[in-house]
Design an enzyme around this catalytic site. Structure first.
Site, short mmCIF file in Angstrom:
data_model
loop_
_atom_site.label_atom_id
_atom_site.label_comp_id
_atom_site.label_asym_id
_atom_site.label_seq_id
_atom_site.Cartn_x
_atom_site.Cartn_y
_atom_site.Cartn_z
N GLY A 1 0.82 -1.21 0.00
CA GLY A 1 0.00 0.00 0.00
C GLY A 1 0.86 1.26 0.00
O GLY A 1 0.52 2.25 -0.65
N THR A 2 1.97 1.21 0.72
CA THR A 2 2.85 2.38 0.79
C THR A 2 3.39 2.73 -0.60
O THR A 2 3.40 3.90 -0.99
CB THR A 2 4.02 2.08 1.76
OG1 THR A 2 3.47 1.76 3.04
CG2 THR A 2 4.96 3.25 1.89
N THR B 1 10.24 -7.05 -12.00
CA THR B 1 9.62 -8.36 -12.26
C THR B 1 8.51 -8.61 -11.25
O THR B 1 8.69 -8.39 -10.05
CB THR B 1 10.69 -9.47 -12.20
OG1 THR B 1 11.72 -9.12 -13.12
CG2 THR B 1 10.10 -10.82 -12.55
N GLN C 1 -7.60 0.36 4.07
CA GLN C 1 -8.40 -0.24 5.15
C GLN C 1 -9.85 -0.50 4.73
O GLN C 1 -10.58 -1.17 5.46
CB GLN C 1 -8.40 0.68 6.38
CG GLN C 1 -7.05 0.76 7.07
CD GLN C 1 -6.63 -0.55 7.74
OE1 GLN C 1 -7.42 -1.47 7.95
NE2 GLN C 1 -5.34 -0.65 8.07
N CYS D 1 5.07 5.17 20.24
CA CYS D 1 6.09 5.39 21.25
C CYS D 1 7.28 6.09 20.60
O CYS D 1 8.08 5.46 19.92
CB CYS D 1 6.50 4.06 21.82
SG CYS D 1 7.31 4.19 23.39
N GLY E 1 -2.43 -5.95 0.03
CA GLY E 1 -2.83 -7.35 0.15
C GLY E 1 -3.01 -7.83 1.58
O GLY E 1 -3.98 -8.52 1.90
N HIS E 2 -2.08 -7.44 2.46
CA HIS E 2 -2.10 -8.07 3.79
C HIS E 2 -3.21 -7.58 4.70
O HIS E 2 -3.39 -8.09 5.80
CB HIS E 2 -0.72 -7.97 4.47
CG HIS E 2 -0.30 -6.63 4.95
ND1 HIS E 2 -0.29 -6.30 6.29
CD2 HIS E 2 0.15 -5.53 4.29
CE1 HIS E 2 0.17 -5.05 6.42
NE2 HIS E 2 0.44 -4.57 5.22
N1 PLP Z 1 -2.59 3.12 4.31
C1 PLP Z 1 -3.29 2.74 5.39
C2 PLP Z 1 -4.58 3.41 5.69
C3 PLP Z 1 -2.81 1.70 6.20
O1 PLP Z 1 -3.52 1.32 7.27
C4 PLP Z 1 -1.59 1.09 5.87
C5 PLP Z 1 -1.03 0.03 6.74
O2 PLP Z 1 -1.27 -0.02 7.92
C6 PLP Z 1 -0.90 1.52 4.72
C7 PLP Z 1 -1.43 2.54 3.97
C8 PLP Z 1 0.39 0.90 4.32
O3 PLP Z 1 0.18 -0.35 3.69
P1 PLP Z 1 1.39 -1.39 3.52
O4 PLP Z 1 1.64 -1.98 4.87
O5 PLP Z 1 0.89 -2.40 2.54
O6 PLP Z 1 2.55 -0.62 3.00
#
Ligand code: PLP
Length: 392
Positions: free
Chosen positions: A80-81, A245, A187, A333, A208-209
């Site tokens: 996602g990042t 790839t 989310q 933290c 995915g996770h």
């Molecule tokens: N965006 C949101 C709202 C998330 O909750 C998260 C992960 O917690 C991410 C992006 C980042 O996703 P990833 O862990 O696949 O990089």
């Protein structure tokens, strides 16, 4: 089958599904051949590659079906990042540098930090606030958009509180103002019905996770006709939009996870929400000085963010962890001091409550017995902590 990590005979309950979800057994099964006999590179012209490429295309179709997209609008990323960074970089690189970047104060760091990096480089950056229930200041957004086209990135649902933003309305307004709209839906996908065709979003991120596929695979939806320059260059994979790839096993797994989510979404949504509501009302009934953050807002069905006044959230998490319950806190933290999360800060949650915040996030794996166990356990754990607290 062992559902959760089990230490000795202790019962374990996993309520940290917004951090990550268990990989579904069907997903593991579908991935296995791609670590073994199906090991070709999908870009190769020979038969080893050709037979792989069709599985990626099938996964693209499966992801597209979950969000109402066309398969050619789906590109696979590593997480996602990466999807968020690709969207922001790709949009900024191809739009006038004078366009501001608009996001919200409660977006994930994977959006906020790239946006703040653009600010350091001289781009105008605007972060829209939220109210006490975590709802977006739509008036503030309207004012920001009134100045002209902008690159806007607003999340679909908040990872800490579960509060859902009106993305259809927001995206339509961004487009009316002539700008480009990205949505971090990491989310939301798999938890809420999402149809990109019902919105005006140009780009949307998936991880995915968060939906029972493995860590290390993501998606960026890119609406047909959207101009974007790639973040990763060095190959023509993903139609020239993301070099590198492809992670074939994980992409195949994500496709299956999307199909599973689509098949059970409605039923899961109702069942999980009923469990979450029972957990929440049980805690409020038995634990004094507890408040649910975002309770008046539209929320994800699986998330409950609860502030327990006069305790440290981390201390409660340790107590719960000793009893086999996994949840997470609302504070990060930082350098030894317990800083409340940027989300709770933006909502104006007082420090005494913000510091004692715990997030419970459920999934389709969560059972009635899990909720019973947490409800039996939490009042005494809290009581012990409050006896030790100098503030109580
Ligand atoms: N965006 C949101 C709202 C998330 O909750 C998260 C992960 O917690 C991410 C992006 C980042 O996703 P990833 O862990 O696949 O990089």
């Amino acid at each position: 089958m062992l559902r959760y990590r089990n230490e000795g005979n202790m019962r374990t309950v996993y309520l940290d599904n917004n951090a990550t979800t268990r990989v579904a057994p069907e997903v593991i099964e579908a991935m296995m051949p791609f670590f073994g006999e199906l090991w070709g590179n999908p870009s190769s012209l020979h038969s080893f590659g050709g037979q792989i490429a069709k599985h990626i295309e099938q996964a693209r179709q499966q992801v597209a079906s979950l969000i109402g997209a066309f398969p050619e609008e789906i590109i696979f990323t590593s997480c996602g990042t990466e999807s968020n960074n690709t969207a922001l970089h790709g949009a900024h690189d191809t739009r006038p540098t004078a366009w501001p970047i608009i996001t919200s104060q409660v977006d994930h760091p994977a959006v906020l930090e790239p946006c703040r990096n653009y600010k350091e480089r001289g781009v105008k950056e605007i972060e829209i606030g939220v109210d006490r229930d975590g709802q977006l200041d739509l008036h503030g957004l309207e004012q920001a958009l009134a100045a002209g086209p902008a690159i806007t990135s607003i999340m679909w649902a908040n990872n800490e509180t579960g509060v859902v933003f009106p993305i259809k309305q927001i995206s339509e307004r961004v487009k009316e103002a002539g700008g480009v709209m990205h949505c971090d839906a990491v989310q939301a996908v798999g938890k809420l019905p999402i149809n990109v065709a019902d919105t005006a979003v140009d780009m949307l991120s998936i991880s995915g996770h968060k939906l029972h596929a493995p860590k290390g695979v993501g998606v960026l939806y890119i609406r047909k006709g959207t101009t974007l320059s790639p973040l990763l260059r060095g190959g023509q994979q993903e139609n020239g939009r993301r070099a590198g790839t492809e992670n074939v096993p994980y992409i195949v797994g994500l496709g299956i996870a999307c199909t599973l989510a689509r098949q059970s979404l409605k039923e899961d949504q109702q069942r999980i929400q009923a469990l979450r509501n029972r957990l929440e009302s049980g805690i409020l009934a038995t634990c004094p000085d507890a408040h649910v953050n975002g309770i008046k807002a539209d929320r994800l069905p699986n998330t409950s963010n609860i502030s327990f006044e006069f305790i440290e959230g981390e201390a409660l998490l340790y107590q719960l962890s000793d009893l086999g319950i996994a949840a997470s806190s609302g504070s990060a933290c930082a350098s030894g001091s317990l800083e409340p999360s940027h989300v709770l800060k933006a909502m104006g949650v007082p420090l005494t409550a913000a510091r004692g915040t715990v997030r419970f996030s459920l999934s389709r794996d969560t059972t009635d017995a899990d909720v019973d166990y947490v409800l039996e356990t939490i009042p005494s754990a809290l009581e012990r902590l409050r006896m030790l607290s100098p503030f109580a």
